[in-house]
Design an enzyme around this catalytic site. Structure first.
Site: not given
Length: 711
Positions: A218-219, A249
């Site tokens: 994730d991320e 982001q």
């Protein structure tokens, strides 16, 4: 497989969840359901028999995200998800090292050093090696060691071309040896030791490569180089790396995050196609259109465009305030209106680029009686550096204040250790005196501290309140202490410096609002604001936070404040290559936190370092399509360029003109007595006047409240 598992997924989400065994990059825009895709992918692999719970490794960036993933999977699957390898990089590396502590040359019960413990350990090493801590500050050494570990470099691998660098490498090597002797590891060591273990131990590496056929991250845009290398090692040649992230982001370069890892993934794992999750389930169309328009100005994007099935919704509200105080008043009044219309305070967020900006907003909220909670941070008057500054001021005002003395007697460090403080406390108890009195009778370094406080008292006699604070910040050593921070602590130190400068603004505003510049009154004011009711966990309260802290959150209404050049984008972005792009990504994150309503505000004049500064609107506002904006205030008027130099515009009558005031004019003030006007700044209710009083010295007074009588 559970028939409901895939229901409700949109086509790109379904494609991502049901991919065959292959590496993939899922480019997941804000609010596009990435957490659902990630957890459903794991559930799908287990439900279809493609993988067992034992054969999945899932990496998140926070413990909170890992717990949420486990909870969701527990609800989706009949198996116990708690036994799966789901966690942060540090958590998973710790688990690996615990299981193979012998192979990693660690005791079974090895301890993990937090940042403070690591710093203490480094100081011990430097003392043994007789290293000058003035020339080699321990915090700088801490950053040097951690930064090299995060690059995968041991001491003998670090290039050192001069005696200074070689000395730092020597400390690094001895620190490593000391940690090994004591059976402890720091956070950076967890990842590096785990990476080294898998690198050199082929049998262990092959075991985990065969076990974890599916690795999900994730991320992914927030990974640093060593984390990516660790993932590559576990993936080997045959395993599938399922990475979910959003290059738009990527806002943590200051922590070592390397957005280029996304491009490296495409190359290293032969990723044939990127699946883009572009449907947003959070925000109205106008908000997304604004975000898309803004981020399109960035270079080297992988490219995606958010859209929503929702209608366009409301336009983005823009407010230009004459001053930062009026900006805060506008925001607080709007929040009060939203609350009266039925919106919960917990559904509203107030965002700012730098922590120091919260002070004027907090003051307005306290004055209005609105409950708020600082998310991921402390209220202004509760921050460490503010407490240090106030402690100096409190001890100057009242030498019996033992708590103030204990806070600052060795801060900044002046060689007064715990043993000396214990002896001081014992002497004070024996003689039934305050600690300061006991210190005044002592010898050695305590004498120097007493002399410092006395010199601060003498040096600030008859000074106006803001100048008292400025003098103390400089001569106490607080400013120099934070200015001298380097490495990993430098960014944090810069924020602390901004907060200390904001304390000057707080004092200036206090004088203007109360026509009282006594230190004791200001200290009382600070204590009252610090002690204001902090919203409890169950209480409906507004969220205050930096934009960095807001990532991953969403609210019905969002206020983005301080949109001025130098504030947002921050002035530091000009010094770093790609800095403006990262600031723009930060603004993109801020915009996409809003579900229904978005406010953006800025001020023509803002108090900085106790002085009025004239700003220009953020360039980011110019990058938003005009048709998406609703201006709540008249557009910027032509400003008088002479105002910045203390001259009042003659085009409109001001309080100064109406009172017959001009530079050189003799005036009378009810409290401060007779004086002479030396400068006039601003106009209308924002104007202020500087008066040199016979007995009270030079003071700035708000024209609207000053009640000056011309003589």
């Amino acid at each position: 497989m559970n028939a409901n598992l895939l229901s409700g997924l949109n086509p790109p989400q379904l494609q991502a969840v049901t991919l065959p065994h292959q590496s993939a990059l899922i480019l997941a825009g804000a609010g596009s359901g990435k957490t659902r895709v990630l957890t459903t992918r794991i559930a799908y692999l287990i439900s279809t028999g493609e993988a067992s719970p034992y054969g999945i490794l899932a990496v998140t960036f926070t413990n909170k995200a890992a717990k949420e993933m486990v909870m969701r999977l527990s609800a989706m699957l009949p198996v116990n998800a708690r036994g799966m390898w789901i966690g942060t990089f540090h958590g998973l590396c710790n688990r690996l090292l615990r299981a193979h502590h012998r192979e990693a040359s660690l005791p079974q019960t090895f301890q993990i050093l937090d940042s403070a413990d690591q710093l203490s350990a480094i100081k011990r090493v430097m003392k043994v090696l007789n290293v000058d801590d003035e020339r080699f500050p321990p915090r700088e050494m801490q950053h040097f060691i951690s930064a090299n570990k995060e690059q995968g470099l041991r001491a003998h691998e670090v290039e050192a071309y001069d005696p200074y660098s070689r000395r730092k490498v020597e400390v690094y090597a001895e620190y490593d040896a000391q940690c090994q002797r004591e059976g402890v590891v720091d956070f950076s060591e967890l990842l590096l030791r785990s990476y080294e273990l898998l690198s050199r131990n082929a049998g262990l590496r092959e075991h985990y490569q065969q076990r974890f056929r599916h690795i999900l991250v994730d991320e992914f845009q927030d990974t640093n180089p060593l984390q990516y290398q660790w993932l590559k090692l576990l993936a080997g040649k045959n395993n599938a790396l399922f990475a979910v992230g959003d290059d738009d982001q990527s806002i943590y370069a200051f922590r070592g995050a390397h957005v280029g890892n996304m491009q490296d993934l495409l190359r290293d794992f032969n990723v044939a196609s990127v699946i883009k999750l572009e449907q947003n389930y959070r925000s109205h169309g106008n908000i997304l259109d604004a975000a898309n328009a803004l981020i399109s100005h960035n270079r080297n994007r992988m490219g995606k465009k958010l859209w929503t099935a929702e209608e366009g919704g409301e336009k983005l509200r823009v407010y230009e305030a004459p001053t930062d105080v009026e900006e805060a008043d506008f925001i607080v009044n709007e929040i009060a209106t939203l609350k009266s219309e039925g919106m919960k305070l917990s559904e509203i967020a107030l965002l700012y680029r730098s922590n120091a900006q919260s002070r004027v907003l907090e003051h307005a909220l306290v004055s209005k009686g609105l409950s708020y909670r600082v998310y991921g941070g402390l209220r202004f008057f509760e921050r460490q550096e503010i407490k240090h500054a106030l402690a100096y001021l409190r001890l100057m005002e009242n030498s019996d204040d033992d708590n103030a003395l204990l806070r600052i007697v060795n801060f900044p460090t002046r060689g007064i250790g715990a043993r000396s403080i214990e002896q001081l406390q014992e002497a004070a108890r024996m003689n039934n005196t305050a600690l300061f009195d006991a210190a005044a009778r002592s010898v050695g370094k305590m004498t120097g501290f007493v002399g410092l406080i006395e010199s601060l008292r003498i040096g600030t006699q008859n000074l106006p309140l803001p100048e008292i604070i400025d003098h103390v910040l400089v001569h106490s050593g607080l400013i120099a202490h934070y200015q001298n921070e380097t490495g990993a602590k430098k960014r944090e130190a810069e924020e602390r410096l901004e907060n200390l400068k904001e304390l000057l603004n707080a004092a200036t505003l206090f004088v203007h609002e109360n026509e009282d510049d006594s230190l004791s009154s200001f200290l009382t004011h600070a204590s009252l604001e610090a002690g204001e009711h902090q919203a409890g966990d169950q209480e409906d309260a507004l969220h205050l936070m930096t934009v960095h802290a807001a990532k991953g959150l969403e609210f019905n209404a969002v206020f983005i404040t301080g949109l001025e050049e130098g504030l947002f984008p921050h002035q530091n972005s000009q010094r770093v290559d790609g800095g403006l792009d990262e600031e723009r990504r930060l603004m993109y994150v801020a915009i996409t936190r809003a579900r229904r309503r978005l406010y953006m505000s800025f001020a023509q004049r803002r108090m900085l370092n106790g002085q009025v500064n004239y700003g220009v609107p953020s360039s980011f506002l110019h990058e938003l399509p005009e048709e998406l904006l609703q201006w709540l205030s008249p557009r910027i008027q032509q400003r008088n360029p002479f105002e910045a130099f203390g001259y009042v515009s003659l085009s409109a009558p001001s309080h100064a003109a109406q009172a017959g005031l001009r530079p050189g004019q003799r005036v009378m003030h009810q409290k401060f007595g007779e004086g002479v006007v030396t400068a006039i700044e601003g106009s209308g209710k924002d104007g202020r006047v500087q008066v040199n009083f016979k007995h009270a010295g030079s003071k700035w007074l708000a024209l609207e409240y000053a009640k000056l009588e011309a003589l």
